[in-house]
Design a protein around this motif. Structure first.
Motif, PDB file in Angstrom:
ATOM      1  N   GLY A  74       0.793  -1.227   0.000  1.00 22.57           N
ATOM      2  CA  GLY A  74       0.000   0.000   0.000  1.00 22.57           C
ATOM      3  C   GLY A  74       0.821   1.271   0.000  1.00 22.57           C
ATOM      4  N   TYR A  75       2.003   1.238  -0.607  1.00 22.51           N
ATOM      5  CA  TYR A  75       2.834   2.440  -0.635  1.00 22.51           C
ATOM      6  C   TYR A  75       2.291   3.445  -1.647  1.00 22.51           C
ATOM      7  N   GLY A  76       2.045   4.661  -1.168  1.00 20.88           N
ATOM      8  CA  GLY A  76       1.670   5.756  -2.050  1.00 20.88           C
ATOM      9  C   GLY A  76       2.829   6.697  -2.291  1.00 20.88           C
ATOM     10  N   LEU A  77       3.814   6.676  -1.384  1.00 16.01           N
ATOM     11  CA  LEU A  77       4.970   7.566  -1.450  1.00 16.01           C
ATOM     12  C   LEU A  77       6.244   6.759  -1.226  1.00 16.01           C
ATOM     13  N   ILE A  78       7.285   7.074  -1.989  1.00 14.46           N
ATOM     14  CA  ILE A  78       8.583   6.411  -1.836  1.00 14.46           C
ATOM     15  C   ILE A  78       9.663   7.482  -1.868  1.00 14.46           C
ATOM     16  N   MET A  79      10.531   7.508  -0.851  1.00 14.33           N
ATOM     17  CA  MET A  79      11.621   8.484  -0.772  1.00 14.33           C
ATOM     18  C   MET A  79      12.816   7.957  -1.559  1.00 14.33           C
ATOM     19  N   LEU A  80      13.277   8.741  -2.538  1.00  7.31           N
ATOM     20  CA  LEU A  80      14.280   8.229  -3.469  1.00  7.31           C
ATOM     21  C   LEU A  80      15.289   9.305  -3.879  1.00  7.31           C
ATOM     22  N   GLY A  81      16.327   8.850  -4.571  1.00  2.00           N
ATOM     23  CA  GLY A  81      17.288   9.721  -5.234  1.00  2.00           C
ATOM     24  C   GLY A  81      17.575   9.139  -6.606  1.00  2.00           C
ATOM     25  N   TRP A  82      17.976   9.993  -7.545  1.00  2.00           N
ATOM     26  CA  TRP A  82      18.173   9.507  -8.921  1.00  2.00           C
ATOM     27  C   TRP A  82      19.200  10.357  -9.635  1.00  2.00           C
ATOM     28  N   GLY A  83      20.068   9.703 -10.383  1.00  4.29           N
ATOM     29  CA  GLY A  83      21.027  10.387 -11.225  1.00  4.29           C
ATOM     30  C   GLY A  83      21.058   9.719 -12.583  1.00  4.29           C
ATOM     31  N   ALA A  84      21.403  10.479 -13.620  1.00  3.09           N
ATOM     32  CA  ALA A  84      21.396   9.936 -14.975  1.00  3.09           C
ATOM     33  C   ALA A  84      22.653   9.126 -15.252  1.00  3.09           C
ATOM     34  N   ASP A  85      22.497   7.983 -15.927  1.00  3.51           N
ATOM     35  CA  ASP A  85      23.661   7.241 -16.408  1.00  3.51           C
ATOM     36  C   ASP A  85      24.333   8.003 -17.550  1.00  3.51           C
ATOM     37  N   TYR A  86      23.528   8.762 -18.302  1.00  3.24           N
ATOM     38  CA  TYR A  86      24.032   9.596 -19.383  1.00  3.24           C
ATOM     39  C   TYR A  86      23.422  10.984 -19.223  1.00  3.24           C
ATOM     40  N   PRO A  87      24.195  12.038 -19.466  1.00  4.41           N
ATOM     41  CA  PRO A  87      23.724  13.410 -19.201  1.00  4.41           C
ATOM     42  C   PRO A  87      22.783  13.934 -20.280  1.00  4.41           C
ATOM     43  N   THR A  88      21.676  13.233 -20.485  1.00  4.50           N
ATOM     44  CA  THR A  88      20.673  13.641 -21.460  1.00  4.50           C
ATOM     45  C   THR A  88      19.296  13.552 -20.822  1.00  4.50           C
ATOM     46  N   GLY A  89      18.317  14.203 -21.456  1.00  3.95           N
ATOM     47  CA  GLY A  89      16.956  14.107 -20.962  1.00  3.95           C
ATOM     48  C   GLY A  89      16.461  12.684 -20.937  1.00  3.95           C
ATOM     49  N   GLY A 106      18.394   9.956 -20.743  1.00  4.91           N
ATOM     50  CA  GLY A 106      19.151   9.223 -19.733  1.00  4.91           C
ATOM     51  C   GLY A 106      18.607   9.429 -18.335  1.00  4.91           C
ATOM     52  N   PHE A 107      18.049  10.630 -18.083  1.00  2.65           N
ATOM     53  CA  PHE A 107      17.504  10.898 -16.753  1.00  2.65           C
ATOM     54  C   PHE A 107      16.029  10.547 -16.660  1.00  2.65           C
ATOM     55  N   LEU A 108      15.216  11.009 -17.609  1.00  5.72           N
ATOM     56  CA  LEU A 108      13.766  10.933 -17.458  1.00  5.72           C
ATOM     57  C   LEU A 108      13.139   9.626 -17.910  1.00  5.72           C
TER      58      LEU A 108
END
Length: 259
Positions: free
Chosen positions: A141-156, A158-160
């Motif tokens: 029943g998770y509605g929210l998850i605390m996370l961090g994210w970085g791109a493997d490649y510096p492009t839109g 690669g990140f999104l």
């Protein structure tokens, strides 16, 4: 980016207005402080970091202002049929003091508009495995998850794309934590991939970012900043474009005479 994923398949966050209520109610200044303050990371109004082509200052929910917008949050709660608020669960790793503090700050801010957040301090050895399984997220029943994210490649892309392409949702190892599956967004990813002009691809990724932001699928906390000191004896130091950090394998040492 440090952020909270709003799981779009978990009721009532399957309603965009309930998700918007969370964003409007969030105290982003308090969240920034839990990450170390302005020197550690800047408040950001969308999900594309400032270092990625296509990024801009788009901020439809006023997240960079730092103040909760409680009346707008209550308006969105009425729009999603939850005028008195609702209860949801937030998953956070039990080994990260900063993330636990962020979870507590968010819990406090949302309580002011009637949204009750039950914090589940998750065993870090299973956090990634379980939060990347839509089945487990649904079961718990998770509605929210605390996370961090970085791109493997510096492009839109690669990140999104791992965060928002609905065709990449998998039963395990899923990185589209909010389970975004919008045909319009998926089509824009295809257009960006086929685009040979880098500037036009960046413009398409900007459109994707705006659509993801408008859908209130993610609550950005900070775009992290890191200050790295280096000895004057270190040579051949440069920041690798793909990783946004020093390329360690290229480093050497000298006498420091040239600074």
């Amino acid at each position: 980016m440090r952020f909270v994923s709003l799981v779009s398949k978990t009721a009532p966050l399957d309603n965009v207005h309930c998700r918007k209520a969370v964003l409007y109610a969030a105290d982003t200044a308090a969240l920034q402080l839990t990450r170390g303050g302005p020197t550690a990371g800047s408040r950001h109004g969308n999900m594309l970091p400032p270092t990625i082509p296509g990024s801009d200052d788009y901020d439809p929910f006023g997240l960079t202002d730092g103040e909760p917008q409680r009346e707008l949050a209550r308006k969105e709660l009425r729009a999603c049929g939850k005028p008195a608020g609702f209860t949801t669960r937030l998953a956070v790793r039990n080994t990260s003091d900063r993330e636990i503090q962020s979870a507590t700050a968010l819990q406090s801010a949302l309580k002011a508009v009637g949204i009750t957040v039950e914090i589940d301090q998750y065993d870090a050895t299973r956090f990634v495995e379980d939060t990347s399984s839509p089945g487990t997220v649904k079961k718990k029943g998770y509605g929210l998850i605390m996370l961090g994210w970085g791109a493997d490649y510096p492009t839109g892309s690669g990140f999104l794309r791992p965060l928002a392409d609905g065709r990449l949702i998998t039963a395990s190892g899923n990185t589209n934590y909010s389970q975004v599956d919008d045909p319009g967004i998926n089509d824009l990813f295809d257009r960006a991939t086929a685009e040979t002009d880098a500037a036009e691809a960046a413009r398409i990724h900007r459109r994707i970012n705006h659509a993801v932001t408008d859908g209130a699928y993610y609550l950005p906390i900070t775009a992290d900043k890191v200050l790295n000191y280096r000895s004057p004896r270190l040579t051949n130091v440069y920041v690798h474009d793909a990783y946004g950090m020093v390329d360690f394998q290229a480093l050497g040492t000298g006498d420091g005479a040239s600074g």
